[in-house]
Enzyme design. Structure first.
Site, PDB file in Angstrom:
ATOM      1  N   LYS A  98      -8.955 104.710  15.327  1.00  0.00           N
ATOM      2  CA  LYS A  98      -9.534 105.352  14.151  1.00  0.00           C
ATOM      3  C   LYS A  98      -8.563 105.301  12.965  1.00  0.00           C
ATOM      4  CE  LYS A  98     -13.158 106.206  16.617  1.00  0.00           C
ATOM      5  NZ  LYS A  98     -12.786 105.673  17.908  1.00  0.00           N
ATOM      6  N   TYR A 110     -14.979 115.506  21.468  1.00  0.00           N
ATOM      7  CA  TYR A 110     -15.637 114.202  21.318  1.00  0.00           C
ATOM      8  C   TYR A 110     -16.548 113.950  22.535  1.00  0.00           C
ATOM      9  CZ  TYR A 110     -16.050 109.146  21.699  1.00  0.00           C
ATOM     10  OH  TYR A 110     -16.528 107.879  21.883  1.00  0.00           O
ATOM     11  N   ARG A 121       1.777  94.588  31.998  1.00  0.00           N
ATOM     12  CA  ARG A 121       1.008  95.821  32.247  1.00  0.00           C
ATOM     13  C   ARG A 121       1.898  97.046  32.065  1.00  0.00           C
ATOM     14  NH1 ARG A 121       0.433  97.665  37.212  1.00  0.00           N
ATOM     15  NH2 ARG A 121       0.123  95.636  38.175  1.00  0.00           N
ATOM     16  N   ASP A 134      -5.992 116.707  20.934  1.00  0.00           N
ATOM     17  CA  ASP A 134      -6.459 115.436  20.377  1.00  0.00           C
ATOM     18  C   ASP A 134      -6.353 115.557  18.852  1.00  0.00           C
ATOM     19  OD1 ASP A 134      -7.983 113.349  19.290  1.00  0.00           O
ATOM     20  OD2 ASP A 134      -9.385 113.316  20.964  1.00  0.00           O
TER      21      ASP A 134
HETATM   22  C1  LIG Z   1     -11.669 112.662  18.485  1.00  0.00           C
HETATM   23  C2  LIG Z   1     -11.805 111.424  19.300  1.00  0.00           C
HETATM   24  N1  LIG Z   1     -11.053 111.288  20.405  1.00  0.00           N
HETATM   25  C3  LIG Z   1     -11.141 110.192  21.178  1.00  0.00           C
HETATM   26  C4  LIG Z   1     -12.014 109.161  20.888  1.00  0.00           C
HETATM   27  C5  LIG Z   1     -12.102 107.960  21.777  1.00  0.00           C
HETATM   28  O1  LIG Z   1     -11.443 106.874  21.204  1.00  0.00           O
HETATM   29  P1  LIG Z   1     -11.698 105.353  21.631  1.00  0.00           P
HETATM   30  O2  LIG Z   1     -13.022 104.960  21.086  1.00  0.00           O
HETATM   31  O3  LIG Z   1     -10.538 104.630  21.023  1.00  0.00           O
HETATM   32  O4  LIG Z   1     -11.691 105.292  23.117  1.00  0.00           O
HETATM   33  C6  LIG Z   1     -12.817 109.260  19.736  1.00  0.00           C
HETATM   34  C7  LIG Z   1     -13.769 108.195  19.399  1.00  0.00           C
HETATM   35  O5  LIG Z   1     -14.555 108.301  18.480  1.00  0.00           O
HETATM   36  C8  LIG Z   1     -12.696 110.422  18.924  1.00  0.00           C
HETATM   37  O6  LIG Z   1     -13.441 110.570  17.819  1.00  0.00           O
END
Ligand SMILES: Cc1ncc(COP(=O)(O)O)c(C=O)c1O
Length: 399
Positions: free
Chosen positions: A207, A110, A57, A182
């Site tokens: 992604k 998001y 962990r 992000d």
């Molecule tokens: C810009 C962005 N940040 C964070 C996330 C969240 O990622 P995860 O699905 O790996 O939790 C996404 C998911 O589509 C995203 O597009």
């Protein structure tokens, strides 16, 4: 390694220290625990005086290789990893924010992030201020009123809005805020938030970093001090990246530069092509000169990214007929993969929101998010063309 170019780093960075038995590839270490016959050595590793692993962990060799690769790609002092991108976001905010604190962000983050802002943080007595994305003056004014964290996403999901990271980070720093960005849509190939003044950069590694839609993961990069605090929160709360997922992400990241270069090119061509289609109402892509913040994107990005979105005349009805006709696209709630992926925002990024909330964010119900894959561009264009041509005549006539 630090001096190598990004394409070279994406292949070699982070791996050497974890190779064993002469293997040229990082092994997947599935062991949950790491044993010691020497009680003194065990103690030294446990208290961090000696390098090594104790329990999965906390740390794991395969996971560490992933962390080191993203750290070098983002040019950061330190990096840590998570089971998902959302875990990276929630653990970072959980580390930094306490009751009575204030966070400034934008309306277009998001959907999952937006839910943290609107549903969870207010329950913890954190004041959340969401500004109109792209309204830099308004964001600056809110920052100046004082905030513990300034949280940005650029380009945004799904309407690829652009925020001037350098300008906002400088305002954030002046107000004593921790600036978090992000960088999922851009990747380190297209944008370096730390160089633009951010303190922490977050990725959904699920992604573009992984790039093959076969592993979930997240990362946070930044200064040693901040990343150690976020790591501590994660090691206790338990959103650990799985070693198998770390391996898949590492393998995917070797081709990051090649993939992103191709996705940048494909997305640009698709965006331009869509502009010529009559049934397309609007195309959102930072690489188009018509994008309201094209100039800022040009300044702060090395490439405009593989993500675009477009709205169609006839709304949901047109989307319902159009998307199933595409041969070279997965209709799925994901993005950033080698395959082209399409989906309506109302079913993907912003499924958690009501139609009214989506409308308030400027997301039409007929908006299609298009994640350009690495296919041959002629095939992608022909595929879209045939799908539009094959729409039922009543849709064509109504419009
Ligand atoms: C810009 C962005 N940040 C964070 C996330 C969240 O990622 P995860 O699905 O790996 O939790 C996404 C998911 O589509 C995203 O597009």
């Amino acid at each position: 390694m630090e001096k190598a170019k990004l394409g070279t780093k994406s292949i070699w960075a982070g791996e050497k220290d974890q190779l064993a038995f002469g293997a040229t590839q990082v092994p997947v270490v599935h062991s949950v625990s790491f044993g010691y016959d020497d009680m003194d050595e065990w103690y030294e590793v446990a208290v961090g005086k000696k390098k090594g692993h104790i329990y999965g962990r906390n740390t794991n060799p395969t996971v560490q290789a992933f962390e080191e690769k993203i750290r070098i790609l983002e040019g950061a002092e330190a990096a840590t990893s998570f089971s998902t991108g959302m875990a990276a976001i929630s653990n970072t905010l959980g580390t930094l924010l306490f009751p009575g604190d204030r966070i400034v962000s934008i309306k277009d983050t998001y959907g999952g992030t937006n839910k943290i802002f609107t549903e969870f943080l207010p329950k913890q007595q954190v004041e959340v201020v969401l500004c109109d994305t792209g309204d830099h003056d308004a964001i600056e004014q809110e920052i100046e009123r004082g905030c513990k964290v300034l949280y940005l996403e650029s380009p945004t999901n799904p309407t690829v809005k652009i925020t001037d990271i350098k300008r906002m980070a400088s305002a954030g720093k002046a107000a004593g805020a921790i600036v978090v960005v992000d960088n999922t849509f851009a990747t380190p190939v297209n944008q370096n938030p730390l160089e633009l003044g951010a303190d922490l950069v977050i990725h959904s590694a699920t992604k573009f970093l992984g790039g093959h839609a076969d592993a979930l993961g997240g990362s946070v990069c930044g200064s040693k001090e901040l990343v150690e605090a976020v790591y501590h929160y994660r090691e206790i709360n338990g959103a650990t990246l799985d070693p198998m997922a770390a391996y898949l992400l590492l393998r995917g990241m070797k081709t990051l530069k090649l993939r992103i270069d191709q996705q940048n090119k494909n997305a640009q061509e698709i965006a331009e092509f869509l502009k010529s289609i009559e049934l397309v109402e609007d195309v959102f892509y930072p690489g188009l000169e018509t994008h309201p913040n094209h100039d800022i994107a040009k300044e702060q990005m090395n490439g405009f990214g593989g993500m675009l979105s477009f709205s169609v005349k006839g709304g949901v009805e047109t989307v319902r007929h159009l998307l199933p006709k595409l041969k070279f696209a997965n209709r799925a709630a994901n993005l950033g993969s080698v395959e082209t992926v399409v989906g309506p925002s109302r079913t993907t990024s912003h499924v958690e929101c009501t139609p009214e909330e989506r409308a308030a964010m400027g997301i039409p119900e007929g908006l299609i998010r298009y994640s350009a894959g690495i296919e041959d561009i002629d095939d992608l264009k022909q595929d879209l063309e045939q799908a539009f041509k094959a729409l039922p005549s009543n849709i064509m006539i109504k419009n």
